[in-house]
Design an enzyme around this catalytic site. Structure first.
Site, short mmCIF file in Angstrom:
data_model
loop_
_atom_site.label_atom_id
_atom_site.label_comp_id
_atom_site.label_asym_id
_atom_site.label_seq_id
_atom_site.Cartn_x
_atom_site.Cartn_y
_atom_site.Cartn_z
N CYS A 5 1.09 -1.30 -0.25
CA CYS A 5 0.39 -0.14 0.52
C CYS A 5 0.67 1.63 -0.17
CB CYS A 5 -0.84 -0.19 1.49
SG CYS A 5 -3.28 1.50 0.95
N HIS A 41 -3.97 -5.12 0.66
CA HIS A 41 -3.41 -5.57 2.10
C HIS A 41 -3.00 -7.11 2.27
CE1 HIS A 41 -2.53 -1.64 4.21
NE2 HIS A 41 -3.21 -1.59 3.46
N GLU A 76 -1.81 -9.09 3.87
CA GLU A 76 -1.82 -9.84 6.00
C GLU A 76 -3.63 -9.75 6.33
OE1 GLU A 76 -1.00 -5.56 6.42
OE2 GLU A 76 -0.68 -6.90 4.77
#
Length: 542
Positions: free
Chosen positions: A105, A192, A194
């Site tokens: 990002c 993202h 994660e």
């Protein structure tokens, strides 16, 4: 004019390589933090692949990274725009280290900007779920399915890529959703990977860790235990260590680990302030002292703590007084049992990330305790108690502590125990804490835990407990009017306690709990259920 968002606080950069053991140097993924709420989560996801990771300040220099010898570097997201005045930037020499870099990002946008590309405010921001259309399924995106759902949270977009970069994937609103300079092993993703919402995120992270960085799975529980025991013995020698045992998974795991390392040179002190759940103090002493043969110095301070709270209704004042009394008792008992050279604390890695205000002894270079860990909610120790700290768990996340606890023989009733606040039942009694109210709440709370335990659903909830309100309500029991306390039931589901949702408990279970409480607990005639999430509420009522 764009409003500047403050950059994240600086993590101490002094002697960064000294924090990392020789075994982990050369097998570590470093995350440079630009203030993202997900930086810790990235580290956890990498560790789940059995590779060690650390979160460091974005100001960490290329030279410091050379000394750490990371296998890979991740640039986190962040709240800023790269074109904000004063927006955080990393050392540009990092891209010349020859180490694979993944920008996430903001981290991707920063890499593009610093390498000569262009980032602009997007015509349309992208927030939430988006389908990832893969243009090049090699390297970073191997085994990531086309049109996988990924989590977006950005208002800027990369419009011109630096020389050598190509597009790996796009979404309907983001032309450059994943990019790469394969020759220099520089990668970027606008989403993202994660977060749990990114369906192919774990595969992407594994690709970066194993296929691009060529890491080896060296971060295992067995290796950590062996290394920790060796480090504790080297640090402590034959000197004495004091541990304030609370009964939670952190301090209990620490007690088991330290006892294995130094045996009788460990002294565990358990201060019973009278605010624990029904049967917990007795069970704690039984487990450690009798079953596992780890001696516990039991301190019954119930009357002292209760006296301090007479007439007190403000929750913050309760916490302050409990903390102050804990310090007084701790000081008295440590002087009686001592002297001690070291204080053992269950500091975890999130605590290390959040705070860099440790005191360092200028003579020895060791950290010196002036505070008891915040999970006790007890504030600071007096400055004249200058213990040196031993903190074997400071590299671990909470889920890693639980794995460690299981590995060293900690019983499941402690490993999977629901989180419990340091002040205990005192902040689940709204208003003044009295002996009578403690008994009422303790009995009601026991029924909650008993009902969900015998149904085998205790571990379905992050927390499940009762709260006693300082009001009374009218009821009818046995054809007689009653005027007694209501009890609130609070059931929560959560991954980490930072956010939480109220649990949709089946009505028959709530009914069974309610019936038992009003029939078995004297002083209660009404049970209600809290359906507030966090935010806007908090998990605890005080």
């Amino acid at each position: 004019m764009t409003t500047q968002i403050p950059v994240p606080p600086v993590v101490s950069d002094q002697a960064l390589p000294d924090r990392i053991s020789d075994r982990l140097k050369g097998q570590i993924i470093v995350i440079l933090d630009f203030g993202s709420q997900y930086s810790e989560l990235i580290a956890r996801r990498i560790r789940e692949t059995e590779v060690y990771s650390e979160v460091l300040s974005y100001r960490t220099t290329a030279q410091q990274l050379r000394e750490i010898k990371p296998k890979g570097i991740i640039l986190s997201g962040g709240p800023n725009s790269v074109y904000d005045q004063g927006a955080p930037e990393c050392d540009p020499e990092i891209f010349q280290l020859g180490v694979p870099v993944l920008g996430v990002c903001y981290g991707m946008q920063l890499m593009v900007k610093q390498l000569g590309g262009r980032v602009e405010r997007a015509k349309r921001g992208e927030y939430g779920k988006a389908s990832l259309h893969i243009d090049d399924p090699t390297d970073l995106l191997t085994n990531v399915e086309n049109d996988s759902t990924m989590w977006m949270s950005h208002g800027d977009s990369c419009v011109d890529l630096p020389t050598g970069f190509e597009i790996l994937a796009h979404t309907d609103n983001t032309p450059c959703a994943a990019i790469a300079d394969h020759q220099k092993a520089l990668f970027g993703v606008q989403f993202h990977p994660e977060v749990v919402h990114s369906v192919g995120g774990i595969a992407l992270i594994r690709n970066f860790v194993y296929h691009i960085c060529h890491c080896e799975p060296t971060w295992t529980t067995a290796a950590f235990i062996e290394e920790s025991i060796r480090e504790v013995r080297s640090q402590v020698g034959d000197r004495r260590v004091l541990l304030a045992l609370s009964g939670g998974v952190d301090s209990s795991t620490l007690a088991f680990l330290l006892h294995r390392a130094i045996g009788d040179n460990l002294t565990c002190m358990f201060i019973d302030q009278g605010f624990m759940r029904k049967g917990e103090p007795e069970r704690l002493v039984e487990l450690f002292d009798h079953q596992f043969h780890i001696p516990v110095q039991y301190v019954n301070a119930r009357d002292r703590f209760l006296k301090q709270l007479e007439g007190v209704t403000d929750p913050e004042e309760k916490r302050r007084l409990i903390g102050h009394e804990f310090i007084q008792v701790f000081e008295e008992e440590s002087n009686r049992l001592g002297p001690f050279d070291y204080l053992a604390q269950g500091t975890l890695y999130p605590d290390v990330i959040e705070s860099a205000d440790s005191n360092v002894d200028p003579k020895t270079g060791e950290r010196v305790a002036v505070k008891i860990k915040s999970h006790h909610n007890v504030g600071g120790l007096p400055k004249n108690l200058r213990f040196k700290l031993v903190e074997p768990l400071r590299k671990l996340f909470k889920d890693e502590v639980r794995k460690l606890g299981r590995s060293i023989g900690l019983p499941e009733e402690i490993v999977r125990r629901h989180p419990f606040p340091g002040p205990g039942l005192a902040i689940r009694i709204i208003g003044e804490v009295t002996s009578e109210r403690l008994n009422i709440l303790r009995d009601a709370d026991f029924i909650v835990r008993d009902e969900i335990s015998k149904r085998g659903i205790y571990h379905d909830y992050w927390q499940a407990f009762a709260v006693l309100l300082p009001i009374r309500s009218v009821g009818v029991m046995g054809d007689k009017r009653t005027y007694a306390h209501p009890v609130v039931l609070r059931f929560i589901t959560s991954e980490d306690g930072m956010t939480a949702d109220w649990a949709r408990v089946p009505y028959d279970i709530l009914e069974a709990i309610s019936n038992r409480i009003v029939n078995e607990v004297k002083g209660v005639n009404r049970v209600v259920y809290d359906i507030t999430s966090k935010p806007p509420g908090t998990i605890e009522w005080e």
